[in-house]
Design a protein around this motif. Structure first.
Motif, PDB file in Angstrom:
ATOM      1  N   ARG A  26       0.820  -1.213   0.000  1.00  0.00           N
ATOM      2  CA  ARG A  26       0.000   0.000   0.000  1.00  0.00           C
ATOM      3  C   ARG A  26       0.853   1.263   0.000  1.00  0.00           C
ATOM      4  NH1 ARG A  26      -3.872  -0.695   4.369  1.00  0.00           N
ATOM      5  NH2 ARG A  26      -2.031  -0.474   5.656  1.00  0.00           N
ATOM      6  N   ASP A  27       1.947   1.267   0.760  1.00  0.00           N
ATOM      7  CA  ASP A  27       2.800   2.448   0.813  1.00  0.00           C
ATOM      8  C   ASP A  27       3.481   2.716  -0.524  1.00  0.00           C
ATOM      9  OD1 ASP A  27       2.162   2.824   3.472  1.00  0.00           O
ATOM     10  OD2 ASP A  27       3.860   1.631   4.176  1.00  0.00           O
ATOM     11  N   ASP A  28       3.817   1.659  -1.272  1.00  0.00           N
ATOM     12  CA  ASP A  28       4.441   1.834  -2.576  1.00  0.00           C
ATOM     13  C   ASP A  28       3.466   2.409  -3.597  1.00  0.00           C
ATOM     14  OD1 ASP A  28       6.857   0.807  -1.694  1.00  0.00           O
ATOM     15  OD2 ASP A  28       6.337  -1.241  -2.248  1.00  0.00           O
ATOM     16  N   VAL A  29       2.186   2.197  -3.395  1.00  0.00           N
ATOM     17  CA  VAL A  29       1.177   2.697  -4.328  1.00  0.00           C
ATOM     18  C   VAL A  29       0.732   4.107  -3.944  1.00  0.00           C
ATOM     19  CG1 VAL A  29      -1.157   2.302  -5.217  1.00  0.00           C
ATOM     20  CG2 VAL A  29       0.401   0.375  -4.895  1.00  0.00           C
ATOM     21  N   ILE A  30       0.572   4.369  -2.659  1.00  0.00           N
ATOM     22  CA  ILE A  30       0.076   5.670  -2.195  1.00  0.00           C
ATOM     23  C   ILE A  30       1.197   6.706  -2.116  1.00  0.00           C
ATOM     24  CG2 ILE A  30      -0.969   6.850  -0.215  1.00  0.00           C
ATOM     25  CD1 ILE A  30      -2.536   4.297   0.329  1.00  0.00           C
ATOM     26  N   GLY A  31       2.406   6.276  -1.832  1.00  0.00           N
ATOM     27  CA  GLY A  31       3.519   7.195  -1.606  1.00  0.00           C
ATOM     28  C   GLY A  31       3.856   8.116  -2.765  1.00  0.00           C
ATOM     29  N   PRO A  32       4.095   7.609  -3.965  1.00  0.00           N
ATOM     30  CA  PRO A  32       4.469   8.505  -5.070  1.00  0.00           C
ATOM     31  C   PRO A  32       3.421   9.558  -5.426  1.00  0.00           C
ATOM     32  CG  PRO A  32       5.114   6.273  -5.567  1.00  0.00           C
ATOM     33  CD  PRO A  32       4.302   6.207  -4.306  1.00  0.00           C
ATOM     34  N   PRO A  33       2.125   9.222  -5.543  1.00  0.00           N
ATOM     35  CA  PRO A  33       1.152  10.300  -5.813  1.00  0.00           C
ATOM     36  C   PRO A  33       1.077  11.322  -4.677  1.00  0.00           C
ATOM     37  CG  PRO A  33       0.167   8.172  -6.287  1.00  0.00           C
ATOM     38  CD  PRO A  33       1.469   7.908  -5.618  1.00  0.00           C
ATOM     39  N   LEU A  34       1.207  10.851  -3.439  1.00  0.00           N
ATOM     40  CA  LEU A  34       1.187  11.776  -2.308  1.00  0.00           C
ATOM     41  C   LEU A  34       2.393  12.708  -2.353  1.00  0.00           C
ATOM     42  CD1 LEU A  34      -0.377  12.441   0.294  1.00  0.00           C
ATOM     43  CD2 LEU A  34       1.107  10.834   1.462  1.00  0.00           C
ATOM     44  N   CYS A  35       3.542  12.176  -2.723  1.00  0.00           N
ATOM     45  CA  CYS A  35       4.749  12.986  -2.852  1.00  0.00           C
ATOM     46  C   CYS A  35       4.588  14.017  -3.960  1.00  0.00           C
ATOM     47  CB  CYS A  35       5.941  12.082  -3.122  1.00  0.00           C
ATOM     48  SG  CYS A  35       7.495  12.962  -3.283  1.00  0.00           S
ATOM     49  N   LEU A  36       4.042  13.605  -5.105  1.00  0.00           N
ATOM     50  CA  LEU A  36       3.843  14.552  -6.204  1.00  0.00           C
ATOM     51  C   LEU A  36       2.841  15.637  -5.835  1.00  0.00           C
ATOM     52  CD1 LEU A  36       3.814  12.123  -9.237  1.00  0.00           C
ATOM     53  CD2 LEU A  36       5.587  13.763  -8.616  1.00  0.00           C
ATOM     54  N   ALA A  37       1.806  15.274  -5.087  1.00  0.00           N
ATOM     55  CA  ALA A  37       0.837  16.276  -4.640  1.00  0.00           C
ATOM     56  C   ALA A  37       1.497  17.276  -3.696  1.00  0.00           C
ATOM     57  CB  ALA A  37      -0.342  15.590  -3.953  1.00  0.00           C
ATOM     58  N   GLY A  38       2.345  16.789  -2.812  1.00  0.00           N
ATOM     59  CA  GLY A  38       3.068  17.684  -1.914  1.00  0.00           C
ATOM     60  C   GLY A  38       4.008  18.611  -2.660  1.00  0.00           C
ATOM     61  N   MET A  39       4.681  18.087  -3.678  1.00  0.00           N
ATOM     62  CA  MET A  39       5.566  18.928  -4.488  1.00  0.00           C
ATOM     63  C   MET A  39       4.774  19.998  -5.224  1.00  0.00           C
ATOM     64  SD  MET A  39       8.752  18.076  -4.218  1.00  0.00           S
ATOM     65  CE  MET A  39       9.474  18.667  -5.726  1.00  0.00           C
ATOM     66  N   ALA A  40       3.583  19.647  -5.717  1.00  0.00           N
ATOM     67  CA  ALA A  40       2.746  20.629  -6.413  1.00  0.00           C
ATOM     68  C   ALA A  40       2.331  21.740  -5.467  1.00  0.00           C
ATOM     69  CB  ALA A  40       1.523  19.937  -7.009  1.00  0.00           C
ATOM     70  N   VAL A  41       1.984  21.377  -4.244  1.00  0.00           N
ATOM     71  CA  VAL A  41       1.607  22.397  -3.255  1.00  0.00           C
ATOM     72  C   VAL A  41       2.792  23.308  -2.958  1.00  0.00           C
ATOM     73  CG1 VAL A  41       0.954  22.715  -0.837  1.00  0.00           C
ATOM     74  CG2 VAL A  41      -0.249  21.040  -2.237  1.00  0.00           C
ATOM     75  N   ILE A  42       3.949  22.727  -2.746  1.00  0.00           N
ATOM     76  CA  ILE A  42       5.135  23.527  -2.436  1.00  0.00           C
ATOM     77  C   ILE A  42       5.493  24.458  -3.586  1.00  0.00           C
ATOM     78  CG2 ILE A  42       7.626  23.368  -2.079  1.00  0.00           C
ATOM     79  CD1 ILE A  42       7.056  20.801  -0.462  1.00  0.00           C
ATOM     80  N   MET A  43       5.346  24.004  -4.821  1.00  0.00           N
ATOM     81  CA  MET A  43       5.767  24.812  -5.955  1.00  0.00           C
ATOM     82  C   MET A  43       4.742  25.841  -6.400  1.00  0.00           C
ATOM     83  SD  MET A  43       7.708  21.991  -8.282  1.00  0.00           S
ATOM     84  CE  MET A  43       8.221  23.200  -9.472  1.00  0.00           C
ATOM     85  N   PHE A  44       3.451  25.532  -6.357  1.00  0.00           N
ATOM     86  CA  PHE A  44       2.463  26.396  -6.967  1.00  0.00           C
ATOM     87  C   PHE A  44       1.658  27.241  -6.002  1.00  0.00           C
ATOM     88  CE2 PHE A  44       3.009  22.999 -10.164  1.00  0.00           C
ATOM     89  CZ  PHE A  44       3.574  23.799 -11.137  1.00  0.00           C
TER      90      PHE A  44
END
Length: 49
Positions: A26-44
């Motif tokens: 579950r962590d391998d599936v949820i982790g990458p999209p959650l990380c990308l969402a966090g990066m989007a928040v930090i950048m935009f």
């Protein structure tokens, strides 16, 4: 010295380096999209002010 390194000899290779063919958990599936969402928040988010 025989010239065989630990990375080319499978019997001397560390356990963490061996490839497994198990399904991602579950962590391998949820982790990458959650990380990308966090990066989007930090950048935009700072740009919208």
């Amino acid at each position: 010295m025989t010239g065989v390194s630990a990375m080319t000899d499978p019997e001397r290779m560390p356990q963490s380096c061996t490839l497994t063919t198990t399904r991602p958990d579950r962590d391998d599936v949820i982790g990458p999209p959650l990380c990308l969402a966090g990066m989007a928040v930090i950048m935009f988010v700072p740009r919208s002010r």
